[in-house]
Design an enzyme around this catalytic site. Sequence first.
Site, mmCIF file in Angstrom:
data_model
loop_
_atom_site.group_PDB
_atom_site.id
_atom_site.type_symbol
_atom_site.label_atom_id
_atom_site.label_comp_id
_atom_site.label_asym_id
_atom_site.label_seq_id
_atom_site.Cartn_x
_atom_site.Cartn_y
_atom_site.Cartn_z
ATOM 1 N N CYS A 142 34.550 70.054 22.842
ATOM 2 C CA CYS A 142 35.869 70.498 22.413
ATOM 3 C C CYS A 142 35.836 71.070 21.001
ATOM 4 O O CYS A 142 36.742 71.783 20.588
ATOM 5 C CB CYS A 142 36.889 69.374 22.538
ATOM 6 S SG CYS A 142 36.342 67.842 21.837
ATOM 7 N N ARG B 235 32.982 72.755 19.714
ATOM 8 C CA ARG B 235 32.022 73.840 19.524
ATOM 9 C C ARG B 235 31.574 74.444 20.856
ATOM 10 O O ARG B 235 31.552 73.765 21.885
ATOM 11 C CB ARG B 235 30.803 73.350 18.755
ATOM 12 C CG ARG B 235 29.961 72.327 19.520
ATOM 13 C CD ARG B 235 28.846 71.789 18.663
ATOM 14 N NE ARG B 235 29.389 70.985 17.577
ATOM 15 C CZ ARG B 235 29.346 71.310 16.297
ATOM 16 N NH1 ARG B 235 28.756 72.434 15.928
ATOM 17 N NH2 ARG B 235 29.872 70.540 15.385
ATOM 18 N N GLU C 157 30.071 60.573 14.460
ATOM 19 C CA GLU C 157 30.616 60.175 15.764
ATOM 20 C C GLU C 157 29.502 60.240 16.818
ATOM 21 O O GLU C 157 28.625 61.096 16.734
ATOM 22 C CB GLU C 157 31.820 61.061 16.136
ATOM 23 C CG GLU C 157 31.550 62.558 16.071
ATOM 24 C CD GLU C 157 31.243 63.172 17.387
ATOM 25 O OE1 GLU C 157 31.210 62.424 18.371
ATOM 26 O OE2 GLU C 157 31.014 64.381 17.447
ATOM 27 N N PRO C 158 29.521 59.303 17.750
ATOM 28 C CA PRO C 158 28.341 59.150 18.613
ATOM 29 C C PRO C 158 28.311 60.076 19.832
ATOM 30 O O PRO C 158 27.283 60.193 20.477
ATOM 31 C CB PRO C 158 28.443 57.695 19.059
ATOM 32 C CG PRO C 158 29.895 57.390 19.030
ATOM 33 C CD PRO C 158 30.510 58.257 17.980
ATOM 34 N N GLN D 53 26.475 64.919 24.446
ATOM 35 C CA GLN D 53 26.866 66.260 24.897
ATOM 36 C C GLN D 53 25.680 67.221 24.837
ATOM 37 O O GLN D 53 25.496 68.050 25.723
ATOM 38 C CB GLN D 53 28.035 66.760 24.040
ATOM 39 C CG GLN D 53 29.335 66.034 24.398
ATOM 40 C CD GLN D 53 30.372 66.090 23.304
ATOM 41 O OE1 GLN D 53 30.059 66.310 22.132
ATOM 42 N NE2 GLN D 53 31.631 65.883 23.671
ATOM 43 N N GLY E 9 52.268 42.433 21.808
ATOM 44 C CA GLY E 9 52.727 43.795 22.059
ATOM 45 C C GLY E 9 51.662 44.500 22.872
ATOM 46 O O GLY E 9 50.469 44.265 22.671
ATOM 47 N N ALA E 10 52.094 45.339 23.806
ATOM 48 C CA ALA E 10 51.125 45.946 24.718
ATOM 49 C C ALA E 10 51.063 47.453 24.531
ATOM 50 O O ALA E 10 50.969 48.207 25.484
ATOM 51 C CB ALA E 10 51.492 45.593 26.157
ATOM 52 N N GLY E 11 51.090 47.873 23.283
ATOM 53 C CA GLY E 11 51.082 49.318 23.006
ATOM 54 C C GLY E 11 49.715 49.941 23.229
ATOM 55 O O GLY E 11 48.734 49.259 23.536
ATOM 56 N N GLU E 12 49.686 51.265 23.035
ATOM 57 C CA GLU E 12 48.477 52.012 23.312
ATOM 58 C C GLU E 12 47.357 51.636 22.347
ATOM 59 O O GLU E 12 46.215 51.465 22.731
ATOM 60 C CB GLU E 12 48.797 53.503 23.158
ATOM 61 C CG GLU E 12 47.863 54.400 23.920
ATOM 62 C CD GLU E 12 48.278 55.847 23.728
ATOM 63 O OE1 GLU E 12 47.398 56.682 23.560
ATOM 64 O OE2 GLU E 12 49.512 56.121 23.716
#
Lengths: 423, 274
Positions: free
Chosen positions: A50, A52, A116-117, A122, A191-194
């Site tokens: 996403c 490159r 970032e791994p 990729q 709380g069950a948020g994202e």
Amino acid sequence: MSIVLIGVNHKTAPVEIRERLAFDDAACAAGLRTLVDGELVREGLIVSTCNRVEILSATANEQIDLGAGRVTEFLDTSGNLPPGFLKDHLYRHTDEEAVRHLFRVASSLDSMVVGEPQVLGQVRHAYSLAVEAGTAGRILNRLVHHTFRVAKRVRTETGIAASAVSISYMAVELGKKIFDSLKGCTVMLIGAGEMAELSAKHLVNAGATRVMIANRTEAAARQLANQIGAATSVPFEQLDEHLHEADLVICSTGAPEYVLTEAYIRKAMSRRRKRPTCLIDISVPRNIDPATGKVPNVYLFDIDDLENVISSNIREREREAERAELIVQSEVMQFQQALRLMDVGPSIGAMREKFQDVARAELAKQRKKLGPLTKEQEAAVESLLMSTVNKIAHPIMDQMRRLYGTSDADAAPAPNDLIDLEE
Amino acid sequence: MRSLLLAVLAAYLIAAIHSILAFVNKRRSLQRVAEWSMAVGFVLHTAVLIDDWAVDGHYPLFGLRETLSFLSWALVGSYALVLYHYRAQAVGALAMPVICILTSAALLISPDPSASAAAFSTTWLFPIHTTLLVFAYAAFFIVFMASVMYLIQERELKVKTFSGFFHRLPALRTMNEISTHAAAVGLTLLTLGLVAGVFWSWSLHGKMWRNDPKEIFAVLTWLLYFVLAMFRSTANWRGRRAAWLGVLGFVLVLCTFLIAPLLGSYHVFGLALK
């Protein structure tokens, strides 16, 4: 052979352009088959993520510009863009620069979030597509394998990916700094948020054995518990029955007031015999009373604290990235040397054969004068001749290997010019 | 044997420098160098001690020089155990320099020729007494280092602005376990060592207790670590407070070692009893 890398990334092109150029697996395979014609472009590989789209190719030394032109054209047509449209967005690296760029990309030094791994996976995937399409040859095989090695070195020898740079991953990092390993740790989500869900998934991946979820609407808690696995929902009213079991608490409710007060936490702490606990409050307005941070063995982090830690972690990563660049630099030099030796290898082989051919031709000419020989004698004459030729040739070839293995090789004449091998 | 002890010091110095570099740069290769040279130093050091024993004809833990050398040897051994059990390499950045200082002090102090070990070698209780105590002090030093690192890391977590230490120090739980276990081992050794000392004194002079400053400090130290162990097991004192107690305990150990002789203790290394 030369290596050419052409592409766009998040720094040179906006997403509107990158998305038009992006290749999915099928398009990648088909594209590689059209791009690699065996003439201008001998080998090819497409890295499409996403952030490159890059095409790595190998061309003959004297056809670099033509080969690069073909790749650019290919990008234009596959993106349905008018010719020249990409001019301002494309970068083009050749040889040493291309090698360095690929090493940096795979080591995640060129990523939006350094360290970032995903990007290595990729690149790995891009390579397997090229292998399937049959467009990865002698040069790219070697280059990509060397790239994997560099990425591994960077990952193990620097702390480039050691510290968390996302809120959801901070819970894991903090947990590890308190409990060493998260194995056997119990996590409570309030709380069950994202964000809570994402953190919980990271924690479970890192070894947390038990997750409790308390939410005002219990159905949502149950649904999330099913998604995470290893999780149970706890009725919100019975929160204080279970709070003392939690080593890590992640609080993210929409409540306008404090859900966990100091008295509440003190009670839980004495119930858990003062074992340390980490409270992470990612809700705004805050749901955990800041005063609980003063309770001994309680480590409280609100959203601002996490952001601060993340920015310090990013600085730490950047410091580590400087060390990674040194590794990349030395590996680029090593690869260039290996490549030069690879180029000179076939020429040396051809030269040895040429010498042997001359010797055989001379023997054939003089054979009559030797008269009849037994089989053993014949073999002895041949082996005498060949070993003489090889022994004379050996120091010359050694010298050539040494010469072309150094960076001064550009100044040296090409092996083919030293002796006319075509004759 | 001085030249061999010099080689030991060289190995420890290499280990110390590489431990510190490994701590700062977080490089595994540096840590490996540190561990290998420490291992080489330890083996050589063991040889030095055995040789001393053979040449001098008495257990190599009598004069101040011998005690320092023996103590640094015991510290290397203890640190190796911590490394083996907890992979807490950060301890090395603190322990190895101290070990180097002790070893160089042992090198600089000339052996005391007037010291006669004869009075002490009559009974096997004396070497047991000293050996146990040296190992107890090594264990308390480990407690001290783990406690200091715990306090630093705990402060980072409470203040929430993480400095370089945060990324380099082990987890709170690890340091807590190291100090709990080392304190338990140290307390056991100290108890046995003191008992051996009392029996030795009794067998030699018919007196169990001589009101010596060193004896008093040793008993205070014992009390403190006993309290620490009790509090830890009943869980009233965890984390910070226990860590502070670990630091305080080591201060008492240092008092026993350094201040007690100044207060006129007869308990001085290498001096025969008056």
